[in-house]
Design an enzyme around this catalytic site. Structure first.
Site, PDB file in Angstrom:
ATOM      1  N   SER A 193     -40.791   6.171  -3.381  1.00  0.00           N
ATOM      2  CA  SER A 193     -40.788   6.658  -2.090  1.00  0.00           C
ATOM      3  C   SER A 193     -42.106   6.158  -1.289  1.00  0.00           C
ATOM      4  O   SER A 193     -42.848   6.692  -0.421  1.00  0.00           O
ATOM      5  CB  SER A 193     -40.637   8.136  -1.978  1.00  0.00           C
ATOM      6  OG  SER A 193     -42.193   8.751  -2.490  1.00  0.00           O
ATOM      7  N   GLY A 252     -42.986 -16.603   5.484  1.00  0.00           N
ATOM      8  CA  GLY A 252     -43.327 -15.786   4.244  1.00  0.00           C
ATOM      9  C   GLY A 252     -42.311 -14.546   4.115  1.00  0.00           C
ATOM     10  O   GLY A 252     -41.090 -14.509   5.029  1.00  0.00           O
ATOM     11  N   LYS A 294     -38.193  -3.682  10.518  1.00  0.00           N
ATOM     12  CA  LYS A 294     -38.625  -2.891  11.846  1.00  0.00           C
ATOM     13  C   LYS A 294     -37.181  -3.006  12.650  1.00  0.00           C
ATOM     14  O   LYS A 294     -37.242  -2.198  13.751  1.00  0.00           O
ATOM     15  CB  LYS A 294     -39.763  -3.382  12.458  1.00  0.00           C
ATOM     16  CG  LYS A 294     -41.009  -3.072  11.555  1.00  0.00           C
ATOM     17  CD  LYS A 294     -41.072  -1.772  10.852  1.00  0.00           C
ATOM     18  CE  LYS A 294     -42.004  -1.952   9.667  1.00  0.00           C
ATOM     19  NZ  LYS A 294     -41.180  -2.354   8.348  1.00  0.00           N
ATOM     20  N   GLU A 307     -38.964  10.158  -6.824  1.00  0.00           N
ATOM     21  CA  GLU A 307     -40.255   9.746  -6.793  1.00  0.00           C
ATOM     22  C   GLU A 307     -40.907  10.302  -8.149  1.00  0.00           C
ATOM     23  O   GLU A 307     -40.921  11.526  -8.421  1.00  0.00           O
ATOM     24  CB  GLU A 307     -41.089  10.206  -5.486  1.00  0.00           C
ATOM     25  CG  GLU A 307     -42.546  10.249  -5.505  1.00  0.00           C
ATOM     26  CD  GLU A 307     -42.915   8.625  -5.865  1.00  0.00           C
ATOM     27  OE1 GLU A 307     -43.584   8.408  -6.745  1.00  0.00           O
ATOM     28  OE2 GLU A 307     -42.580   7.810  -5.228  1.00  0.00           O
ATOM     29  N   HIS A 349     -53.837  10.892  30.466  1.00  0.00           N
ATOM     30  CA  HIS A 349     -53.059  12.444  30.424  1.00  0.00           C
ATOM     31  C   HIS A 349     -51.845  11.755  31.164  1.00  0.00           C
ATOM     32  O   HIS A 349     -51.907  11.322  32.410  1.00  0.00           O
ATOM     33  CB  HIS A 349     -53.564  13.616  30.776  1.00  0.00           C
ATOM     34  CG  HIS A 349     -52.588  14.601  31.240  1.00  0.00           C
ATOM     35  ND1 HIS A 349     -52.244  15.625  29.973  1.00  0.00           N
ATOM     36  CD2 HIS A 349     -51.962  15.116  32.239  1.00  0.00           C
ATOM     37  CE1 HIS A 349     -51.315  16.376  30.429  1.00  0.00           C
ATOM     38  NE2 HIS A 349     -51.069  16.339  31.836  1.00  0.00           N
ATOM     39  N   VAL A 404     -39.679   0.175  -6.693  1.00  0.00           N
ATOM     40  CA  VAL A 404     -40.655   0.618  -7.260  1.00  0.00           C
ATOM     41  C   VAL A 404     -41.996  -0.229  -7.362  1.00  0.00           C
ATOM     42  O   VAL A 404     -42.689  -0.333  -8.455  1.00  0.00           O
ATOM     43  CB  VAL A 404     -39.976   0.706  -8.750  1.00  0.00           C
ATOM     44  CG1 VAL A 404     -39.180   1.863  -8.763  1.00  0.00           C
ATOM     45  CG2 VAL A 404     -39.374  -0.687  -9.445  1.00  0.00           C
TER      46      VAL A 404
END
Length: 463
Positions: free
Chosen positions: A180, A40, A51, A202, A442, A268
């Site tokens: 936007s 699709g 991406k 926008e 961490h 849009v």
């Protein structure tokens, strides 16, 4: 009968192909009808190729920052054709993968244009003629396409939609992006990073208008730092198209001015692909180009379901996939849970990235919650500083009474990966205390998620 199935899926996007595969896994005889490309829009012309292109622009951006990291890079440049070629190659590889998965799961693929010919009947126009298929259940997963506003229609030359922007005939020098939302701001980010003088218009009062207001404002500042011009509460009234330029009339602050661009991208919104499917003839209700469905994606017609973009907001691939699995399992007689749209994350892959789940601060207040809000900036995180990505923030919204995580909102490096932690938290109905007692590794960016939770109770350590 060869053309008789337990389930026919119309459309092979992230909703359709997932529904077909899951149904086949559950022992159903399944056919999937696709008129163009397996995978699709998302896989071929949306999520995946964009991406890939954004990754190229991200690497290009980092190359310019080489000196900050003690590295040397000279004569930095890009080859737009090669960037596009890589993007198309990624899409092609994954589209081929869908074909392999269909074969593996014994899903019958019918290439052609489908129409509902009656209850449980699907007529498919193929290159060999018309094929008649029957099934007790049908899932419509035909997706959506770019919205065209009168006078702002894409022409593939100087005014582009997302398809042209993914295979550009030229590199824009002066670019206007209309809208936007996620699509508009991602393309604005890509072309701006490659050097286009970019203006974003926008109509709403802020960019990324579905996001939390604080996040939108932060993102806007970052976009402007990168050289983008952002016009909010503004409207493109007309486009005067010339051979080598477009003159746009933009109304902003009650005044109309003309501005010259060599390229325009129209982003849009979208409209559902509901035409010529025979939906109305079966009594399916359509509201503003989207099929009206119940919480289980039922259309009100027995055995007929609609999933993904055609079934309304949020218009997200992962929502479509989840609906596909749910409906397939329901058809197979499994116990299923309805989709909770408010627990589906939204991700925008601009620079910086934006991600969110649940209620914004404003929506939580509107809903009557007594809330507490936590925030933590990237500048307070060791990993973010080590990565050279100190610009960003994470925001959490909790119900003060119960500790329920109502929403989480992020802007900064890799937040599209981080957001899933809060999505899981909402799914498991964790509280602020549950998250506060969780040990985060961490040094990671995820520590900021912990600190944003602690901050809601005035307990943040590192800021």
């Amino acid at each position: 009968m060869a053309n008789s199935f337990d389930l026919i899926v119309i459309g092979s996007g992230p909703g359709g192909y997932v529904a077909a595969i899951r149904a086949a896994q559950l022992g159903l005889k399944v056919a999937c009808v696709e008129r163009e490309h397996l995978g699709g829009i998302c896989l071929n012309w949306g999520c995946i190729p964009t991406k890939a292109m954004l990754r190229s622009s991200e690497v290009f951006h980092l190359m310019h920052r080489a000196k900050e990291f003690g590295l040397k890079a000279e004569k930095i440049d890009y080859d737009l054709d090669a960037v596009v070629q890589r993007s198309r190659g990624v899409a092609k590889q994954l589209s081929g993968g869908i074909g392999h998965l269909f074969k593996k799961n014994k899903v019958t693929v019918v290439m052609g244009e489908a129409k509902l010919a009656g209850k449980g009947k699907v007529s498919v126009k193929t290159d060999k003629g018309t094929e008649e298929l029957t099934a007790k259940n049908v899932i419509v997963a035909t997706g959506a396409r770019a919205r065209n506003l009168p006078g702002l229609e894409a022409d593939g030359k100087r005014v582009w939609n997302y398809k042209t922007a993914l295979m550009p005939p030229h590199m824009p020098k002066k670019l206007l992006v209309i809208g936007s939302g996620a699509i508009g701001i991602e393309f604005a980010s890509f072309y701006n990073t490659l050097g286009a003088d970019t203006t974003v218009v926008e109509v709403m009062d802020r960019v990324l208008p579905v996001e939390d207001e604080e996040i939108s404002k932060f993102a806007k500042k970052q976009f402007e730092k990168q050289g983008m011009k952002i016009l909010q509460k503004s409207t493109v009234k007309s486009l005067d198209r010339k051979a080598d330029k477009v003159i746009a009339t933009i109304e902003s602050g009650g005044k109309s001015d003309t501005h010259e661009f060599d390229t325009v991208i129209s982003a849009v919104g979208i409209v559902g692909n509901v035409e010529n499917l025979g939906l109305e003839e079966l009594g399916v209700k359509i509201d503003r180009t989207h099929v009206v469905v119940d919480e289980y994606c039922g259309t009100g017609v027995e055995g007929l379901y609609a999933i993904g973009d055609i079934a309304g907001a949020p218009w997200l691939a992962h929502k479509a996939s989840h609906e596909g699995v749910m409906v397939a399992e329901k058809i197979a007689g499994k116990s299923v849970h309805p989709i909770r749209p408010e627990s589906i994350a939204g991700c925008t892959y601009c620079h910086p990235q934006v991600a969110s789940v649940g209620l914004t601060e404003a929506k939580a207040k509107e809903a009557g919650y007594d809330i507490k809000v936590g925030r933590f900036p990237f500048i307070g995180n060791g990993k973010a500083i080590a990565l050279g990505e100190p610009e960003g923030m994470i925001k959490t919204v909790f119900d003060k009474k119960t500790g329920e995580l109502l929403g989480a909102h992020m802007v900064g490096a890799e937040v599209t990966e981080l957001i899933q932690g809060y999505v899981i938290g909402r799914q498991l109905e964790t509280t602020d205390e549950d998250l506060a007692h969780t040990v985060f590794p961490h040094p990671t960016l995820s520590e900021m998620m912990h600190e944003a939770v602690l901050d809601a109770d005035g307990r943040a350590i590192h800021f």
